[in-house]
Design a protein around this motif. Structure first.
Motif, PDB file in Angstrom:
ATOM      1  N   LYS B 169       3.550 -11.740 -12.002  1.00  0.00           N
ATOM      2  CA  LYS B 169       2.269 -11.280 -11.930  1.00  0.00           C
ATOM      3  C   LYS B 169       1.756 -12.137 -10.537  1.00  0.00           C
ATOM      4  O   LYS B 169       2.319 -13.563 -10.317  1.00  0.00           O
ATOM      5  CB  LYS B 169       1.466 -11.898 -12.988  1.00  0.00           C
ATOM      6  CG  LYS B 169       1.953 -11.149 -14.299  1.00  0.00           C
ATOM      7  CD  LYS B 169       0.675 -11.322 -15.426  1.00  0.00           C
ATOM      8  CE  LYS B 169       0.776 -10.901 -16.951  1.00  0.00           C
ATOM      9  NZ  LYS B 169       0.663  -8.990 -16.169  1.00  0.00           N
ATOM     10  N   ILE B 170       0.926 -12.072  -9.823  1.00  0.00           N
ATOM     11  CA  ILE B 170       0.733 -12.596  -8.116  1.00  0.00           C
ATOM     12  C   ILE B 170      -1.092 -11.950  -8.259  1.00  0.00           C
ATOM     13  O   ILE B 170      -1.401 -11.033  -9.469  1.00  0.00           O
ATOM     14  CB  ILE B 170       1.262 -11.973  -7.244  1.00  0.00           C
ATOM     15  CG1 ILE B 170       1.258 -10.485  -7.363  1.00  0.00           C
ATOM     16  CG2 ILE B 170       2.623 -12.066  -7.778  1.00  0.00           C
ATOM     17  CD1 ILE B 170       2.159  -9.669  -5.936  1.00  0.00           C
ATOM     18  N   PRO B 171      -1.317 -12.520  -7.613  1.00  0.00           N
ATOM     19  CA  PRO B 171      -3.306 -13.143  -7.803  1.00  0.00           C
ATOM     20  C   PRO B 171      -3.586 -11.789  -6.762  1.00  0.00           C
ATOM     21  O   PRO B 171      -2.410 -10.877  -5.503  1.00  0.00           O
ATOM     22  CB  PRO B 171      -3.327 -13.977  -6.444  1.00  0.00           C
ATOM     23  CG  PRO B 171      -2.693 -14.822  -6.943  1.00  0.00           C
ATOM     24  CD  PRO B 171      -1.060 -14.221  -6.895  1.00  0.00           C
ATOM     25  N   VAL B 172      -4.302 -10.930  -7.349  1.00  0.00           N
ATOM     26  CA  VAL B 172      -4.970  -9.620  -6.505  1.00  0.00           C
ATOM     27  C   VAL B 172      -5.607 -10.117  -5.211  1.00  0.00           C
ATOM     28  O   VAL B 172      -6.341 -11.042  -5.035  1.00  0.00           O
ATOM     29  CB  VAL B 172      -6.248  -8.652  -7.398  1.00  0.00           C
ATOM     30  CG1 VAL B 172      -7.055  -7.638  -6.832  1.00  0.00           C
ATOM     31  CG2 VAL B 172      -5.507  -8.969  -8.958  1.00  0.00           C
ATOM     32  N   ILE B 173      -4.973  -9.399  -4.219  1.00  0.00           N
ATOM     33  CA  ILE B 173      -5.837  -9.830  -2.373  1.00  0.00           C
ATOM     34  C   ILE B 173      -6.904  -8.263  -2.770  1.00  0.00           C
ATOM     35  O   ILE B 173      -8.593  -9.206  -2.429  1.00  0.00           O
ATOM     36  CB  ILE B 173      -4.768  -9.533  -1.360  1.00  0.00           C
ATOM     37  CG1 ILE B 173      -3.733 -10.491  -1.908  1.00  0.00           C
ATOM     38  CG2 ILE B 173      -5.570  -9.586  -0.518  1.00  0.00           C
ATOM     39  CD1 ILE B 173      -2.251 -11.015  -0.885  1.00  0.00           C
ATOM     40  N   TYR B 174      -6.988  -7.392  -2.798  1.00  0.00           N
ATOM     41  CA  TYR B 174      -7.631  -6.211  -2.290  1.00  0.00           C
ATOM     42  C   TYR B 174      -8.519  -5.860  -3.595  1.00  0.00           C
ATOM     43  O   TYR B 174      -9.059  -5.227  -4.116  1.00  0.00           O
ATOM     44  CB  TYR B 174      -6.832  -4.653  -2.471  1.00  0.00           C
ATOM     45  CG  TYR B 174      -6.572  -5.251  -0.767  1.00  0.00           C
ATOM     46  CD1 TYR B 174      -6.754  -4.827   0.516  1.00  0.00           C
ATOM     47  CD2 TYR B 174      -5.109  -4.827  -1.273  1.00  0.00           C
ATOM     48  CE1 TYR B 174      -5.732  -5.523   1.786  1.00  0.00           C
ATOM     49  CE2 TYR B 174      -4.705  -5.365   0.457  1.00  0.00           C
ATOM     50  CZ  TYR B 174      -4.837  -5.326   0.836  1.00  0.00           C
ATOM     51  OH  TYR B 174      -4.428  -5.098   2.455  1.00  0.00           O
ATOM     52  N   THR B 175      -9.496  -6.997  -4.336  1.00  0.00           N
ATOM     53  CA  THR B 175     -10.555  -6.804  -4.753  1.00  0.00           C
ATOM     54  C   THR B 175     -11.661  -6.051  -5.241  1.00  0.00           C
ATOM     55  O   THR B 175     -12.083  -5.904  -6.111  1.00  0.00           O
ATOM     56  CB  THR B 175     -10.995  -8.743  -5.705  1.00  0.00           C
ATOM     57  OG1 THR B 175     -11.513  -9.510  -4.480  1.00  0.00           O
ATOM     58  CG2 THR B 175     -10.124  -9.536  -5.050  1.00  0.00           C
ATOM     59  N   ASP B 176     -11.991  -6.050  -3.558  1.00  0.00           N
ATOM     60  CA  ASP B 176     -12.758  -4.339  -3.188  1.00  0.00           C
ATOM     61  C   ASP B 176     -12.215  -3.439  -3.479  1.00  0.00           C
ATOM     62  O   ASP B 176     -12.843  -2.346  -2.809  1.00  0.00           O
ATOM     63  CB  ASP B 176     -13.490  -4.959  -2.298  1.00  0.00           C
ATOM     64  CG  ASP B 176     -14.479  -6.616  -2.474  1.00  0.00           C
ATOM     65  OD1 ASP B 176     -14.812  -6.680  -3.732  1.00  0.00           O
ATOM     66  OD2 ASP B 176     -14.511  -6.943  -1.317  1.00  0.00           O
ATOM     67  N   GLY B 177     -10.927  -3.121  -3.938  1.00  0.00           N
ATOM     68  CA  GLY B 177     -10.820  -1.650  -3.198  1.00  0.00           C
ATOM     69  C   GLY B 177      -9.401  -1.677  -1.920  1.00  0.00           C
ATOM     70  O   GLY B 177      -9.508  -2.586  -1.771  1.00  0.00           O
ATOM     71  N   PRO B 178      -8.900  -0.848  -2.427  1.00  0.00           N
ATOM     72  CA  PRO B 178      -6.847  -0.837  -1.524  1.00  0.00           C
ATOM     73  C   PRO B 178      -7.388  -0.464  -0.097  1.00  0.00           C
ATOM     74  O   PRO B 178      -8.992   0.120   0.562  1.00  0.00           O
ATOM     75  CB  PRO B 178      -6.293   0.236  -2.249  1.00  0.00           C
ATOM     76  CG  PRO B 178      -7.112   1.295  -2.296  1.00  0.00           C
ATOM     77  CD  PRO B 178      -8.416   0.714  -3.450  1.00  0.00           C
ATOM     78  N   ARG B 179      -7.455  -0.695   0.807  1.00  0.00           N
ATOM     79  CA  ARG B 179      -6.916  -0.165   2.011  1.00  0.00           C
ATOM     80  C   ARG B 179      -5.673   0.088   2.770  1.00  0.00           C
ATOM     81  O   ARG B 179      -5.640  -0.002   4.301  1.00  0.00           O
ATOM     82  CB  ARG B 179      -7.705  -1.470   2.919  1.00  0.00           C
ATOM     83  CG  ARG B 179      -9.452  -1.814   2.779  1.00  0.00           C
ATOM     84  CD  ARG B 179      -9.578  -2.699   3.642  1.00  0.00           C
ATOM     85  NE  ARG B 179      -9.741  -4.453   3.563  1.00  0.00           N
ATOM     86  CZ  ARG B 179      -9.540  -5.017   4.335  1.00  0.00           C
ATOM     87  NH1 ARG B 179      -9.301  -5.038   5.794  1.00  0.00           N
ATOM     88  NH2 ARG B 179      -9.181  -6.326   4.092  1.00  0.00           N
ATOM     89  N   PHE B 180      -5.208   0.579   2.145  1.00  0.00           N
ATOM     90  CA  PHE B 180      -3.915   1.286   2.756  1.00  0.00           C
ATOM     91  C   PHE B 180      -3.383   2.246   2.911  1.00  0.00           C
ATOM     92  O   PHE B 180      -4.398   3.022   2.632  1.00  0.00           O
ATOM     93  CB  PHE B 180      -2.781   1.073   1.372  1.00  0.00           C
ATOM     94  CG  PHE B 180      -1.673   2.125   2.075  1.00  0.00           C
ATOM     95  CD1 PHE B 180      -0.554   0.721   2.666  1.00  0.00           C
ATOM     96  CD2 PHE B 180      -0.632   3.320   1.477  1.00  0.00           C
ATOM     97  CE1 PHE B 180       0.105   1.269   3.063  1.00  0.00           C
ATOM     98  CE2 PHE B 180      -0.302   4.047   2.108  1.00  0.00           C
ATOM     99  CZ  PHE B 180       0.747   2.898   2.800  1.00  0.00           C
ATOM    100  N   GLU B 181      -3.195   2.483   4.269  1.00  0.00           N
ATOM    101  CA  GLU B 181      -2.835   3.432   4.798  1.00  0.00           C
ATOM    102  C   GLU B 181      -1.550   3.518   5.802  1.00  0.00           C
ATOM    103  O   GLU B 181      -1.396   2.468   6.276  1.00  0.00           O
ATOM    104  CB  GLU B 181      -4.199   3.248   6.106  1.00  0.00           C
ATOM    105  CG  GLU B 181      -4.062   5.008   6.852  1.00  0.00           C
ATOM    106  CD  GLU B 181      -5.206   5.000   8.067  1.00  0.00           C
ATOM    107  OE1 GLU B 181      -5.089   5.825   8.496  1.00  0.00           O
ATOM    108  OE2 GLU B 181      -5.776   4.039   8.276  1.00  0.00           O
ATOM    109  N   VAL B 182      -1.021   5.128   5.480  1.00  0.00           N
ATOM    110  CA  VAL B 182       0.612   5.070   6.177  1.00  0.00           C
ATOM    111  C   VAL B 182       0.354   4.172   7.132  1.00  0.00           C
ATOM    112  O   VAL B 182       0.259   4.939   8.129  1.00  0.00           O
ATOM    113  CB  VAL B 182       1.151   5.947   5.052  1.00  0.00           C
ATOM    114  CG1 VAL B 182       0.751   6.738   5.760  1.00  0.00           C
ATOM    115  CG2 VAL B 182       2.960   5.358   4.739  1.00  0.00           C
ATOM    116  N   GLY B 183       1.109   3.757   7.344  1.00  0.00           N
ATOM    117  CA  GLY B 183       2.106   3.337   8.877  1.00  0.00           C
ATOM    118  C   GLY B 183       1.176   2.066   9.364  1.00  0.00           C
ATOM    119  O   GLY B 183       1.525   2.440  10.438  1.00  0.00           O
ATOM    120  N   LYS B 184      -0.152   1.565   9.031  1.00  0.00           N
ATOM    121  CA  LYS B 184      -1.349   0.948   9.355  1.00  0.00           C
ATOM    122  C   LYS B 184      -1.260  -0.705   8.733  1.00  0.00           C
ATOM    123  O   LYS B 184      -1.077  -0.598   7.929  1.00  0.00           O
ATOM    124  CB  LYS B 184      -1.896   1.593   9.071  1.00  0.00           C
ATOM    125  CG  LYS B 184      -2.288   2.622   9.712  1.00  0.00           C
ATOM    126  CD  LYS B 184      -2.693   2.592  11.521  1.00  0.00           C
ATOM    127  CE  LYS B 184      -2.313   3.865  12.495  1.00  0.00           C
ATOM    128  NZ  LYS B 184      -2.609   4.176  13.751  1.00  0.00           N
TER     129      LYS B 184
END
Lengths: 274, 316
Positions: B169-184
């Motif tokens: 279990k590790i801390p959540v970083i994206y507490t406001d939701g994901p910002r994932f975009e593939v390749g970015k």
């Protein structure tokens, strides 16, 4: 279509054998012995057993042929050409620069090649996955996987054999081209895998063994039986002759992966003439 | 700071995300090699048993079968541990990568944070192997929120993917939701003196290091390089141009991992800059709690901080 009830299998097999010898001679490389041992099996599969249509190679309801012994592309390309999947003239490009016809099978090249192979032992697994997917799609098409007897050395084959029985997969037919010779030597000298029939039975398969893999009627009867097995996977072990059809190649470990010289080529074509 | 945030293991994202996407109309089939409880894939079996196939402890057969399954139109997810995915490398190459089939390998227990299980269970080379396969997209989530976004993107995008998730279990970083975009790459904080490029659980630790460094007068940019392949070369070049030094931090062998890939990109760029590498240094792991093993390897906020100080000292 359900291919060619009218096809003359004897003439077809002879043409395919000539293509095989010409392709390997033209490339001066390629696997001639195991192509000639499997020729009659493929002729019956594509000519009598499989539901396929060269005009619709992506037809979801087609039966699939999986070439697990992926070095035997000469016979695969030749039978596909004879069935109209590619022009017969293209066979001359085999293994040459820019060709679609690589030394070992590549999925989709040409249409009709259903898997990538060359590293042995993967085709039964790949075919199993196809049949599981078809079952989910409620498709009644069949999957036929051709393996070599030397290929039975590969552990993955037995993983797949176990899983196919576990998942009670039918419409799933494994075929062993039991020609008795692998790359370096006779299979019995390289690794004892017999009794193959008893092993597969113990794994939960329906098995027929000892079928003459050069007798078209016997091949057709055995494959028709295997196609209709239900509740289990089915295996047919064909006894074949490596290099079948060319006297000096027959049962000769020297013609697993070697090309003929000019004199041998001429003699082979003479023996395979109509 | 991290102790105040909620924690979760990235592996927890897989099963529930697949269930939801299947319910929303995806065509997912899951293949499993007897580790579905640990990878969370069994959550999917509970809801869609007819779409879940057990292959027993036989990863090679599972991967080739996954390739075959994908040819019948389904999106296939194969789940196991990262080290056992490595067991099927040739099958990944011949039955998935070369024919470019729609198979997603989501493997948990990546890296050395598997902890107590020791060297054999700690994949220090998994994404090097997957990155060596042509046609594969390779991702490592920094937290459970990003893991979920990566699984969603993988299901929505045809072709072979590898996603490495983790056990602890590790801390959540994206507490406001994901910002994932593939390749970015994802810039989590900006700075002018140095850039830390990180993936996986080193992202959180790099943010901690950046905070300490900021107080010491070193301004740090932190990039979450969640996609290992294709690498965001533009973000790396911008980091070199804007900050003049780069530290790469990862839970993987540095000589074959994200560090090596970033170094190749930077060496080929118009503005090569000094680089330092935090990761597993040419060795296998050992037993201990997960954070103890990370400490032994130097994969800590302090380890990142020291690398930043070294690279800053090398500027000019």
């Amino acid at each position: 279509m359900v291919a060619g009830a009218g096809t003359d299998l004897r003439a077809l097999s002879r043409r395919v054998r000539r293509h095989v010898v010409e392709m390997v001679n033209g490339a001066q490389s390629g696997h001639i012995g195991g192509s000639l041992s499997a020729t009659d099996i493929l002729a019956v599969l594509y000519g009598r057993i499989m539901r396929h249509d060269p005009q619709r190679p992506d037809w979801p309801e087609r039966d699939r042929f999986i070439m697990s012994k992926g070095h035997c592309t000469p016979v695969q390309y030749a039978i596909l050409a004879e069935n109209g999947y590619l022009p017969v003239e293209e066979l001359a490009t085999f293994r040459k620069k820019g060709t679609r016809l690589q030394g070992h099978s590549v999925l989709g090249k040409p249409a009709g090649v259903e898997n990538s192979a060359g590293a042995l032992g993967m085709g039964l697994s790949f075919g199993l996955g196809i049949r599981l997917g078809m079952r989910l799609n409620q498709t009644d098409a069949h999957v036929y996987v051709l393996m070599g007897d030397g290929e039975q050395d590969e552990g993955q084959v037995w993983e797949a054999a176990m899983a196919a029985a576990h998942h009670e997969v039918d419409h799933f037919v494994a075929i062993i081209d039991r020609n008795g010779i692998q790359n370096d030597d006779f299979t019995a000298a390289q690794m004892r895998t017999e009794p193959l029939d008893e092993k597969y039975r113990a794994f939960g398969w329906e098995v027929r063994a000892g079928i003459d893999g050069h007798d078209h009627e016997a091949i057709e009867e055995a494959l028709a039986w295997a196609r209709d097995v239900r509740g289990k996977p089915a295996l047919v072990i064909f006894d074949t002759v490596k290099g079948k059809g060319v006297s000096f190649m027959e049962n000769n470990p020297g013609f697993h992966g070697a090309a003929p010289n000019a004199e041998q080529f001429a003699l082979a074509m003479q023996e395979l003439a109509d | 700071m991290t102790t105040t945030l909620p924690s979760a293991a990235t592996r927890e994202a897989l099963g529930p995300t697949l269930v939801r996407m299947q319910q929303e109309g995806a065509d997912i089939v899951v293949v499993d090699a007897d580790l579905g409880k640990s990878t969370s894939a069994r959550t999917f079996r509970d809801v869609f048993p007819e779409r879940f196939f057990s292959f027993g402890v036989a990863e090679q057969n599972m991967i080739s079968a996954a390739g075959g399954l994908a040819t019948t139109g389904h999106t296939v997810v194969a789940s196991t541990f990262a080290v056992f995915a490595e067991h099927a490398f040739d099958q990944l190459r011949m039955s998935v990568a070369q024919p470019r089939l729609n198979v997603k390998i989501v493997a948990s227990h990546g890296g050395v944070s598997t902890g107590e299980d020791g060297a054999s269970a700690q994949s220090v080379e998994d994404y090097a192997l997957f990155s060596s396969l042509v046609n594969f997209t390779v991702c490592v989530p920094a937290d459970v929120v990003e893991a979920q976004a990566m699984v969603e993107a993988a299901i929505a995008t045809p072709g072979p993917w590898y996603i490495r998730t983790g056990r602890p279990k590790i801390p959540v970083i994206y507490t406001d939701g994901p910002r994932f975009e593939v390749g970015k790459a994802n810039m989590l904080r900006d700075g002018s003196d140095v850039t830390i490029v990180a993936c996986g659980l080193l992202v959180g630790r790099s943010l901690d290091a950046a905070e300490v460094l900021e107080r010491a007068g070193i301004s740090v940019r932190v990039l979450n390089m969640g996609t290992i392949r294709p690498l965001d070369v533009a973000a790396l070049e911008a980091a070199a141009r804007d900050t003049g030094a780069i530290v790469v931090a990862e839970e993987h062998l540095t000589h074959s991992g994200l560090g090596a890939m970033c170094a190749q990109a930077i060496a080929a760029s118009t503005q090569p800059v000094p680089m330092e590498f935090v990761g597993v240094n040419d060795r296998y792991g050992e037993s201990g709690t997960w954070d103890e093993v990370l400490e032994i390897m130097g994969l800590t906020a302090e380890g990142v901080e020291q690398a930043v100080r070294r690279v800053v000292a090398r500027k000019r």
